[in-house]
Design an enzyme around this catalytic site. Structure first.
Site, mmCIF file in Angstrom:
data_model
loop_
_atom_site.group_PDB
_atom_site.id
_atom_site.type_symbol
_atom_site.label_atom_id
_atom_site.label_comp_id
_atom_site.label_asym_id
_atom_site.label_seq_id
_atom_site.Cartn_x
_atom_site.Cartn_y
_atom_site.Cartn_z
ATOM 1 C CG ASP A 101 -27.510 -38.549 11.910
ATOM 2 O OD1 ASP A 101 -27.011 -38.900 10.824
ATOM 3 O OD2 ASP A 101 -27.075 -38.937 13.009
ATOM 4 C CD GLU A 102 -28.236 -43.098 10.942
ATOM 5 O OE1 GLU A 102 -28.349 -43.525 9.782
ATOM 6 O OE2 GLU A 102 -27.333 -43.441 11.712
ATOM 7 C CE LYS B 167 -24.465 -41.627 10.508
ATOM 8 N NZ LYS B 167 -25.069 -40.962 11.662
ATOM 9 C CB THR B 168 -21.707 -37.845 14.311
ATOM 10 O OG1 THR B 168 -22.515 -39.007 14.113
ATOM 11 C CG2 THR B 168 -22.236 -37.069 15.503
#
Length: 740
Positions: free
Chosen positions: A221-222, A35-36
């Site tokens: 993110d997250e 994902k990063t």
């Protein structure tokens, strides 16, 4: 930079997310799915193909470490300096806006940010000014309440007034706290987001328009970890434009107790109609067996957005399941497997022991120390270094030795009993003048009335408490003394007032200290039995004081065993929550039992069991090559022996993915009646001629059942649970056990 270089090496779903048109998008990124990389390459794509300035993109994450990594990777990919880019945490970016518009936000130009300790100190002062009894109204309780309200975007004026006296007091302190902060030009972490939200939403609509135009695209993110105010802040900045990319995984939402709202990701398409959803399901971390187990467990949750992890890699080893007889057996097994792992040429740092509760680390730590295996506690303290444990031990040290100045200074006002710095300084001065201990000096300060009456009364109360603790526990067992020290001192009530997961963890650690004392007492008594050759127990005050002294010495020695150096190859110990985002070739998930994981309270709160299952999913997916799951048939918890069933999460893993491990054999898994076979050191079994589960008879203790064994020859030690005398360790060279 050639645009093709941005998408080279991406799989099809990753490429879809990176190259999508400017629009709202939810990227469901499974564990280990890259994902990063997708986030960074999406930013590069927008800059190179959509002609967006990197300084007009906002990228939000949850930790400074993650933000730093993101900035570094953007610089490497784009070749532009990250200085000036809006990449950071929610709090960091809100702080940046407030620094630029402090006047519009109603702040002083040089406003100060309070950390948690500063905030607590201010609230203690407010409680004192309001003449609140700090035992009934601890500052920590108000701190927890205020932070929770701010996370929901609520000021004191927004909270509905009730007739509940406790609620009224909470709101009153919140009001005074707000006034104090405004007057002193101070803001806490929660205020950063709340004040920024109010600035843009309520105070300066033109400023909101400016930032909505400034940020042409926002990436988060997250996303599954966002709380109410963070979500409101994002929705405000995106406005009605199609420019939000949320990356997250509903199956890894494990921070509900901290305010995270899984509903934010589950209802994303409702709040952002027409949003594109892309699923990243290919895992680059784990074997197919591990992923299949994780998929099977998480499929039991309702309301999932739905994804299925898979890999192009091999099936790998089956998940190893070890059924221990007790927690000591469990710890010895885990340490033994780690030693084997190292002997095969692997690094200790490639292995991790994951547990649900911090208190579980104690037995694991002791086993690692005894085996000489270096270890580190990730994101926390070793058991005997934890604040609540050091406080409890300090009371016990005073019982053993009133002249222990360090112990006295530590707990003379913990929990608070209104013994202030002036009183303590008067005691120190008396001790220096007379060249005596602080305990004796304190008695003299009271006797000669060298401090005001109220201070004298408070100090006398502490002296009486320690004396009572000593007199109450004369001749009692070590575990009874430990429990009485924890209860009489008020440490339990003191930590319960902290609220939340932290308070629960502290209480569990204190309960585990009682378990440690009981285990030590059995071992100590058995050592004394060995010396007289008759199996008799040393009775009386001298014996009890000797056990206490030895226990305190052992605790000090274990605490003195410093954690491994930063660069030393060492085993990693951590809670399952702390493990999120990490990965290890070898993982042990220990204590996977009903009542522990999931905990008994999980069934009482809506959604709690599903969050526990997501936590199990996170634990499973930390493993890259080999996963061990262990449970104990009996475990000392909350001061008593418990007999727990294997966790439901184990039963949710398909049978074909699991192999039950015995030390010398691997067999298919029976989770009900386990055969009574060797589950401990083979040499110990050969030396003793006994096996686990065997009924035996001892002349002094009567009949019992063998639980485990260790060592060789005459020094072989056998652990037996006697019907009347309880669990005891016996050295076969000094005693006789007969098979029944």
């Amino acid at each position: 930079m050639d645009v093709t270089a941005i998408i080279d090496g991406l799989n099809d779903p990753q490429r879809e997310a990176v190259t999508a048109p400017m629009q709202n998008m939810l990227v469901l990124a499974g564990a280990g799915s890259g994902k990063t990389r997708v986030l960074i390459h999406r930013i590069a794509w927008l800059v190179r193909t959509e002609d967006i300035s990197p300084y007009s993109i906002m990228a939000v994450t949850f930790t400074n470490k993650a933000a730093k990594e993101m900035r570094s990777r953007i610089e490497n990919l784009l070749g532009v300096s990250p200085q000036g880019m809006w990449v950071g945490t929610f709090h960091g970016l809100a702080h940046r806006i407030l620094r630029s518009h402090w006047q519009d936000a109603g702040l002083l130009e040089n406003f100060q940010i309070m950390d948690s300790e500063d905030q607590h100190r201010l609230l203690k002062r407010i409680c004192k000014d309001l003449a609140l009894d700090d035992k009934q109204w601890p500052a920590k309780q108000f701190q927890w309440y205020i932070n929770a309200q701010k996370d929901e975007g609520l000021r004191s004026k927004h909270i509905e007034r009730t007739n509940d006296p406790q609620q009224q007091m909470f709101v009153k302190v919140y009001e005074v706290y707000e006034e104090s902060c405004n007057r002193g030009g101070m803001i806490d972490f929660g205020e950063l987001l709340l004040r920024c939200l109010e600035l843009l939403r309520d105070m300066k609509p033109n400023l909101l328009m400016h930032y909505q135009e400034r940020f042409r695209y926002i990436l988060v993110d997250e996303f599954q970890d966002t709380n109410s105010i963070q979500y409101a802040w994002l929705r405000l900045l995106t406005g009605h434009e199609r420019k939000l990319m949320a990356v997250g995984d509903d199956d890894q939402s494990i921070y509900g107790w901290r305010g995270a709202k899984i509903e934010n990701i589950q209802t994303f398409s409702e709040h952002f109609p027409g949003a594109l959803t892309v699923k990243l399901e290919q895992n680059y971390r784990s074997t197919n067996t591990i992923l299949s187990a994780a998929n099977a467990v998480i499929s039991n949750n309702n309301g999932r957005l739905g994804k299925q992890l898979w890999t192009e890699g091999t099936d790998g080893d089956k998940i190893a399941l070890y059924a221990a007889f007790n927690e000591q057996d469990e710890a010895r097994f885990v340490v033994g497997q780690i030693q084997k792992w190292q002997e095969e040429g692997n690094l200790r740092s490639e292995s991790a022991i994951l547990y649900r509760s911090n208190a579980q680390s104690r037995v694991m730590e002791e086993s690692l120390i005894r085996a000489g295996v270096p270890y580190k506690i990730y994101g926390g303290h070793r058991f005997y270094d934890r604040l609540e444990i050091k406080n409890a031990l300090a009371y016990m040290r005073l019982v053993a030795n009133r002249d222990d100045d360090t112990a006295m200074e530590r707990v003379i006002n913990v929990p608070s009993r209104r013994i202030g710095t002036r009183t303590i300084e008067a005691i120190r001065e008396q001790a220096r003048t007379e060249d005596i201990s602080m305990w004796r000096a304190a008695n003299e300060v009271v006797e000669y009335k060298k401090i005001p009456k109220n201070a004298c009364d408070a100090l006398q109360g502490f002296l009486n408490l320690v004396n009572q603790l000593d007199s109450d526990t004369q001749g009692t067992k070590l575990e009874e003394l430990t429990d009485h020290a924890i209860q009489l001192s008020g440490l339990v009530e003191h930590h319960l007032k902290e609220k939340g997961e932290k308070a629960q963890s502290r209480i569990e650690n204190l309960e585990e200290l009682v378990n440690a004392a009981k285990q030590f007492n059995y071992q100590w008594v058995d050592t004394e039995d060995e010396t007289d050759g008759e199996g008799s127990n040393l009775e009386g005050e001298q014996s009890a004081s000797s056990v206490l002294a030895d226990f305190l010495d052992q605790a000090a020695l274990d605490a003195g065993e410093a954690q491994a150096d930063e660069h030393q190859d060492s085993v990693q110990l951590m809670t399952l929550h702390s493990a999120k985002g990490l990965e290890f070739p070898l993982v042990f998930m220990v204590g996977v039992e009903e009542g522990l994981f999931p905990g008994n309270k999980s069934a009482e709160e809506a959604g709690r069991m599903e969050e526990e299952r997501r936590l199990c999913y996170v634990g499973i997916t930390r493993a890259m090559q080999q996963l061990y799951i262990t449970y104990a048939e009996s475990r000392r918890m909350y001061g008593q022996e418990t007999y727990n069933r294997p966790s439901r999460f184990i039963n949710e893993i398909p049978l074909e993915l699991i192999e039950e491990v015995r030390l010398n054999a691997s067999v298919s898994r029976p989770l009900t009646a386990r055969p009574k076979t060797n589950m401990y050191n083979q040499e110990a079994e050969q030396s003793s001629g006994l096996h686990i589960g065997q009924r035996v008879f001892h002349d002094s203790f009567g009949e019992g059942i063998v639980l485990s064994a260790e060592g060789t020859g005459a020094k072989t030690r056998v652990q037996v649970n006697f019907d009347d005398a309880g669990i005891k360790w016996l050295v076969l060279g000094f005693t006789t056990l007969q098979a029944v």
